[in-house]
Structures are given as C-alpha cells and as structure tokens.
Design a protein around this motif. Structure first.
Motif, mmCIF file in Angstrom:
data_model
loop_
_atom_site.group_PDB
_atom_site.id
_atom_site.type_symbol
_atom_site.label_atom_id
_atom_site.label_comp_id
_atom_site.label_asym_id
_atom_site.label_seq_id
_atom_site.Cartn_x
_atom_site.Cartn_y
_atom_site.Cartn_z
ATOM 1 N N PRO A 1 -63.120 35.081 35.758
ATOM 2 C CA PRO A 1 -64.067 35.256 34.648
ATOM 3 C C PRO A 1 -63.341 35.710 33.384
ATOM 4 C CG PRO A 1 -64.824 36.393 36.628
ATOM 5 C CD PRO A 1 -63.419 35.965 36.887
ATOM 6 N N ASP B 1 -60.322 27.560 39.857
ATOM 7 C CA ASP B 1 -60.445 28.933 40.348
ATOM 8 C C ASP B 1 -59.991 29.966 39.316
ATOM 9 O OD1 ASP B 1 -57.794 28.142 40.500
ATOM 10 O OD2 ASP B 1 -57.404 29.104 42.444
ATOM 11 N N LEU C 1 -63.536 26.566 29.658
ATOM 12 C CA LEU C 1 -64.014 27.376 30.778
ATOM 13 C C LEU C 1 -65.409 26.929 31.209
ATOM 14 C CD1 LEU C 1 -62.815 30.815 29.386
ATOM 15 C CD2 LEU C 1 -61.955 29.747 31.488
ATOM 16 N N SER D 1 -59.921 39.358 36.306
ATOM 17 C CA SER D 1 -60.642 38.881 35.132
ATOM 18 C C SER D 1 -59.678 38.906 33.967
ATOM 19 C CB SER D 1 -61.869 39.755 34.853
ATOM 20 O OG SER D 1 -61.525 41.124 34.833
ATOM 21 N N ILE E 1 -66.568 28.138 34.861
ATOM 22 C CA ILE E 1 -66.027 29.498 34.955
ATOM 23 C C ILE E 1 -66.903 30.437 34.134
ATOM 24 C CG2 ILE E 1 -64.003 30.956 34.589
ATOM 25 C CD1 ILE E 1 -63.625 28.644 36.632
ATOM 26 N N ARG F 1 -65.481 23.851 33.254
ATOM 27 C CA ARG F 1 -65.011 24.082 34.617
ATOM 28 C C ARG F 1 -65.981 24.942 35.436
ATOM 29 N NH1 ARG F 1 -61.270 21.563 37.783
ATOM 30 N NH2 ARG F 1 -59.222 21.399 36.811
#
Length: 338
Positions: free
Chosen positions: A268, A265, A292, A220, A297, A295
């Motif tokens: 977080p 990928d 983010l 993360s 995420i 995407r």
C-alpha cells in the motif's frame, strides 16, 4: 527524539551501541558514526549516536579511489541544522529509538536530487517525530549513483533493499515485528522509496549473509513529493541526470521510473504532493497513483494547493499541508502498521 530523552538516554544508548556493534550489520567490528553537527544544536535536537553499517565487508562495487564523505551545513538559523552529505562510502542507518516501541519501524530516505542526502530536514526531524509516537526510525545514508559505484543507477536501491532486510534481521534487538517495516522518502529519496516498493524483489546485489534471505518488500510505502518519472517533461531534470547520466535511453528511463514497474504485489502507498511544487511536478505523484490504481494496489493520495517543494516538517508550519504527518499516521493505523 526529545531533549529530555536525549539527556536521559545517552548512557543507555551507549551501552546498546557497544552490545549491538558486534552483532549488527553482519558482524561488523564497529559502526560508522553519523557526521557531527558543525555547531551546538538547540535542546531537543541532539544528533543520533547509534548507527548500523549496511555492508560488513564494505559496500559492493566500490570505485577507486573511494568517495570522501563530505558534509555541508546549509542552515542560516543558528538553532537548526540543514546538512547535505555526499561521498558516502560507508552507507548506514542512524537509529532513533522510541521510549515505548509500538513494534513498527520506518526506513526514511531523505532527498537531495541524488547529488547529496539531506539528513536533517528530511531525515532526522521526521525520525524524531516518529520516535515520539512509538516508531523505531532508521534514516538511510544511501550511496549516490553518480559517484562511480559499479551498480550505477541501482546503487541507492541496493542500499534500500539491504537496509530493509537488516532491520528485519535484527527486529528482536529493536522490539519490532519484522512484518511491520515501512518505507518513507522525500523528493529524490521518494524515488528511492518508490523504487524499493516497485523493485523490492529485483536482484541488484549479490547476497552477503543471512539477512539477504529475507524479503525487502516494505510493509507500506510513503513517497512524499517524489521524483517518479525519468521521462521528460515530467522528470526532475537534476535527479534524472545524476541517476541516469546526460543522455539516458528510453529503456533506462523505463527501468528506473517506478510508475512503469509496479508489481502485482506492491505494498500500500501513501502519496503526498503540493500542486505548486516548482521543482518536482505534481504529475510525478499522479503518474504513480494511476499505475498503482491500475494494478489494484491500495493508495491514499493527498494533494495540497500550496506548500512548494521540500517542505518536510519545518517548512509546512502554518500551512494546510502541515496536516500531512497526522494524515499519514491515521492511514498507517488503517493498514495495520500501528
């Protein structure tokens, strides 16, 4: 790490350093110590003594002559340190071990506008906080992109990738789960953190040993009041100039703006910014959040009305923004870091 722990653990850490020196950092004969404090520090603020050099044969792409490591003490409070370090020719991590490891690690990248690395207020202080809560913390002394290294703007990213891989490679020595190695960065160090979270799979250096077969993707990422965009007017002008030079091309700006490089990928993210930040506009965090989210995420975002820039821990005291470390910790539990 608290003062009592520092006093109890000196002997234990000295033994650990001796035992680990030959094996860590790919077999380096000795580790480069951290800079010494210019004066005695207050109890509970002892400097770390354990370090890990990143590159066993010396950092790649070295300029001639090598930069000379320089430390400037900027604190006016005699009980505190506020050191800025530049000329880092031997990039390394300082290690803060908890008494009771929880199996998770955090790589900390302090800020400094890519002019220097601010090791105390955005490095050691957070590392002590984390170690007191069971995390093994690693404060990264990364090379600065304007000091002649062949990798140029990718130099800090190379050090961050290598650092994550080394922590994973030696997870057993630190009682860590190699899957639970997180990243946290402040200001320009937030750019290092966000760049790592976006470009962890980008090849920016030639592999040197078995550690480089491991992933550099952090579990993360927590870029805090981060430099993100390299495009004006949102860019922090000083960081942009130190990273990319006086007149970067649009292609260079795009390549080094993490919000424009978020992979499917990506890990977080935990984002934090004060809206009255007069150094790095809050738009940087908002741009990264939008990228983010686009995407898919997972991202947790906290904006505070007041706090300014560079608050870390010490300058947040007495303000609502002081809640941020506990907010990060609660979030870390929800994503399985703890």
């Amino acid at each position: 790490m608290g003062g009592a722990d520092a006093e109890r653990g000196v002997g234990r850490r000295a033994l650990l350093i001796g035992g680990l020196a030959a094996g860590l950092a790919g077999g380096a004969a000795a580790q480069t110590p951290p800079p010494r404090a210019a004066r005695p520090l207050s109890p509970g603020l002892a400097d770390p003594v354990e370090t890990i050099d990143l590159w066993p044969g010396g950092a790649p792409g070295a300029p001639t002559p090598l930069p000379v490591e320089t430390v400037e003490e900027r604190a006016t409070d005699p009980l505190l340190a506020d050191r800025a370090v530049w000329g880092i020719a031997r990039p390394r991590m300082t290690v803060f071990r908890p008494d009771r490891p929880n199996g998770a690690a955090v790589l900390i990248t302090p800020g400094g506008g890519y002019r220097w690395v601010v090791i105390d207020k955005e490095g050691y202080e957070m590392a002590r906080w984390l170690a007191a809560r069971g995390f093994t913390a690693f404060v990264l002394f990364y090379r600065l992109p304007g000091e002649g290294w062949a990798a140029g703007a990718d130099t800090p990213l190379a050090d961050a990738q290598r650092a994550i891989r080394l922590v994973r490679h030696h997870a057993g020595a630190y009682a860590l789960s190699p899957d639970r190695v997180a990243a946290m960065g402040f200001s320009a160090g937030g750019h290092v953190c966000a760049d790592l979270a976006a470009r962890f799979a980008t090849g920016v250096y030639a592999p040197v040993d078995a550690a480089d077969r491991l992933s550099a993707r952090p579990h993360s990422a927590a870029p805090l009041y981060p430099v993100i965009s390299m495009r004006l007017p949102d860019a922090h002008a000083g960081s942009r100039a130190m990273l990319l030079g006086a007149a970067p091309t649009p292609a260079m700006e795009a390549a080094h703006s993490p919000d424009r490089n978020v992979p499917a990928d990506a890990p977080p993210h935990f984002l934090l910014h004060a809206e009255d930040d007069d150094a790095v506009p809050v738009a940087n965090t908002l741009l990264l959040r939008a990228a983010l989210t686009a995407r898919g995420i997972a991202v947790e975002t906290h904006l505070f009305a007041a706090g300014g820039h560079g608050f870390g821990l010490r300058k947040a005291i007495g303000k609502p923004v002081s809640a941020w470390p506990e907010l990060w910790l609660a979030w870390a539990r929800t994503i399985g870091l703890v």
